[in-house]
Write an enzyme that holds these catalytic residues in place. Structure first.
Site, PDB file in Angstrom:
ATOM      1  N   CYS A 101       0.671  -1.052  -0.085  1.00  0.00           N
ATOM      2  CA  CYS A 101      -0.052  -0.155   0.149  1.00  0.00           C
ATOM      3  C   CYS A 101       1.154   1.015  -0.151  1.00  0.00           C
ATOM      4  O   CYS A 101       1.431   1.754  -1.298  1.00  0.00           O
ATOM      5  CB  CYS A 101      -0.989  -0.671   1.149  1.00  0.00           C
ATOM      6  SG  CYS A 101      -2.489   1.420   1.044  1.00  0.00           S
ATOM      7  N   HIS A 118      -3.615  -5.118   1.151  1.00  0.00           N
ATOM      8  CA  HIS A 118      -3.297  -6.067   2.567  1.00  0.00           C
ATOM      9  C   HIS A 118      -3.425  -7.207   2.496  1.00  0.00           C
ATOM     10  O   HIS A 118      -4.650  -7.295   2.296  1.00  0.00           O
ATOM     11  CB  HIS A 118      -4.231  -4.996   3.079  1.00  0.00           C
ATOM     12  CG  HIS A 118      -3.855  -3.177   3.422  1.00  0.00           C
ATOM     13  ND1 HIS A 118      -2.685  -3.090   3.992  1.00  0.00           N
ATOM     14  CD2 HIS A 118      -4.053  -2.280   2.459  1.00  0.00           C
ATOM     15  CE1 HIS A 118      -2.234  -1.717   3.980  1.00  0.00           C
ATOM     16  NE2 HIS A 118      -3.181  -1.295   3.800  1.00  0.00           N
TER      17      HIS A 118
END
Length: 506
Positions: free
Chosen positions: A332, A442
């Site tokens: 991310c 994630h």
């Protein structure tokens, strides 16, 4: 009236409220109750995307798993994610409501937040037999009582009996229990029906005189003393836990995780701890990266500010020096940092505007002001670069990010079937070039095949034997830890007392 509500509050933060709720969810689900966890307002760095494509705290996801139900945004209607000093990203019913300080939150959003809490509580009470509510911090924070949206205000709203959990491991447990009762007004105090002492190490006989005395002082029973269990490994909720979090560090393969000042979703790393030969260390500002076999740059609440932290502390040069010998992986915000540039002309991410990235991947990320991406994602590995041996392997995860990423010569990592990835509509996620790779997903290491392939590359480079893709020790441990937690709590508390509370008229 709907489901009966029981609320777990604490004498302090980290008293064990989250795990106690998880334990009770597990216990009563096994007894045949339809159970749901609930936390009205949570401040957490670790969050998750539900099947509804809504964002909630990871603690409520674990509690839902303990209860054997699907996580929902109604289990955590208000989520506050610290972003910058005194500023939090406010999420209501799983969707962003803006970045603001506490004063503005209370002045502008309190009524909306309370309405959302009521709606979610009503929703859960219609669907389940039992709601187990988690408080936040301590109900005795008298400077905050008028603003309360997480403790006694919610207990009254839900007409919930309260069980107070106190942490004995830090010392002063009887003072914390008595002090909590003393600082509550009569109406709030009457909600508390029992006390649980948590994290006990020692001889219970020595503790008993204190227990008898505190029962006289508070006029409520101590329902149990829970022993400290260092073997339990469950997801942590905030960065304060990182100071106490001890990953194993005896493996021959050394993985360093950069402890960014604004680190988030660090539970992404947890599955790696269960890989044979792996040693994990959080890298602090004063540490060196040399000697590491892999470097992971995790998620962050503020990509630009944490990228500046890396540069200011010399990590930029160290990472560049190691790019030909160590695997470097970003998740991310960490993926965004690996690119050549982060464009933020409107200063949406920070007051620093656009800055140069680490320059290890040929891509750039722009913060355009487009809506935050909140989605579960799945796809297959394209098979580029060091991940060519994973071509076609299915992976899943979840996305929580702002910013769009445009690739140059770096190749994409994942072809998405569901999700957003680098740019809306393109169905491509991440990038890979040489030893460097990154993704927006994630939970990528929660995929056994991806995790095992990643660590097998490191094993091969160390001359160690590869491990087959058969047993998922991480999943097995989570299941084991939840069962063990529930068994420990059930064995050491007066469960009959709690059952009588539940069976009383709601």
């Amino acid at each position: 009236m709907g489901a009966k509500c029981i609320m777990i509050q604490g004498t302090s933060s980290s008293a064990g409220k989250s795990v106690m709720v998880a334990a009770l969810c597990r216990i009563f689900a096994k007894k045949g109750y339809s159970v749901a966890p609930f936390k009205s307002q949570n401040m957490s760095l670790n969050s998750y995307t539900t099947n509804e494509n809504r964002e909630i705290a990871m603690a409520q996801v674990l509690q839902a798993e303990a209860a054997g139900v699907e996580p929902s945004h109604h289990m955590n209607p208000i989520l506050l994610k610290p972003k910058e000093d005194f500023i939090s990203h406010v999420i209501i019913h799983g969707k962003p409501a803006g970045d603001m300080n506490f004063y503005d939150y209370q002045r502008k959003l309190r009524k909306r937040a309370l309405k959302a809490i009521k709606e979610s509580l009503d929703n859960l009470r219609e669907k389940y037999d039992l709601i187990i509510i988690e408080g936040a911090g301590s109900p005795a924070e008298i400077n905050m009582r008028q603003y309360d949206l997480a403790n006694m205000e919610i207990a009254h709203l839900a007409d919930a009996d309260v069980i107070l959990v106190a942490d004995i491991d830090k010392g002063g447990v009887f003072a914390s229990i008595a002090g909590t009762f003393m600082l509550l007004d009569k109406k709030d105090r009457e909600r508390i029906k029992g006390v649980i002492i948590n994290k006990f190490r020692g001889n219970l006989d020595i503790l008993m005189p204190g227990i008898r005395e505190i029962e006289k002082i508070t006029k409520v029973p101590v329902l149990g003393v829970i022993p400290y269990d260092e073997n339990l490994k469950l997801p942590e909720e905030d960065s304060a836990s990182l100071s106490e979090r001890k990953y194993k560090n005896k493996g021959k393969i050394r993985i360093g995780v950069l402890r960014l000042p604004r680190i988030s979703n660090f539970t992404d790393i947890d599955p790696l701890e269960y890989e044979k030969d792996i040693s994990i260390k959080f890298i602090e500002a004063e540490d060196t990266l040399h000697g590491l076999d892999a470097i992971i740059i995790p998620g962050t609440r503020n990509t630009i500010n944490d990228l500046l932290f890396l540069k200011e502390n010399g990590f930029h040069d160290e990472i560049s020096d190691l790019k030909d010998e160590s695997l470097i992986f970003g998740i991310c915000g960490g993926f965004q940092m690996l690119g050549k540039k982060i464009i933020d002309e409107a200063r949406r991410e920070s007051q620093h505007g656009s800055i140069e990235g680490l320059g290890l991947l040929d891509c750039k990320t722009e913060f355009t002001g487009a809506p935050k991406i909140i989605t579960q994602s799945q796809g297959k590995i394209i098979g580029q670069g060091i991940f060519q041996g994973l071509k076609g392997v299915q992976v899943k995860g979840y996305e929580l990010h702002e910013g769009t990423t445009i690739l140059g010569d770096s190749r994409p990592l994942i072809l998405l079937k569901r999700g957003c990835g680098n740019m809306p509509g393109k169905k491509l996620d991440g990038a890979v070039e040489g030893n460097i790779a990154g993704t927006y997903l994630h939970g990528i290491f929660h995929n056994l095949k991806f995790r095992r392939y990643f660590t097998n590359i490191l094993r091969e480079r160390k001359g160690l034997e590869k491990i087959p893709y058969d047993i998922d020790e991480f999943k097995n441990n989570t299941r084991f830890s939840l069962d063990r937690l529930a068994e420990t709590v059930e064995k050491n508390i007066n469960l009959e007392f709690i059952e009588k509370l539940i069976e009383s008229d709601p």
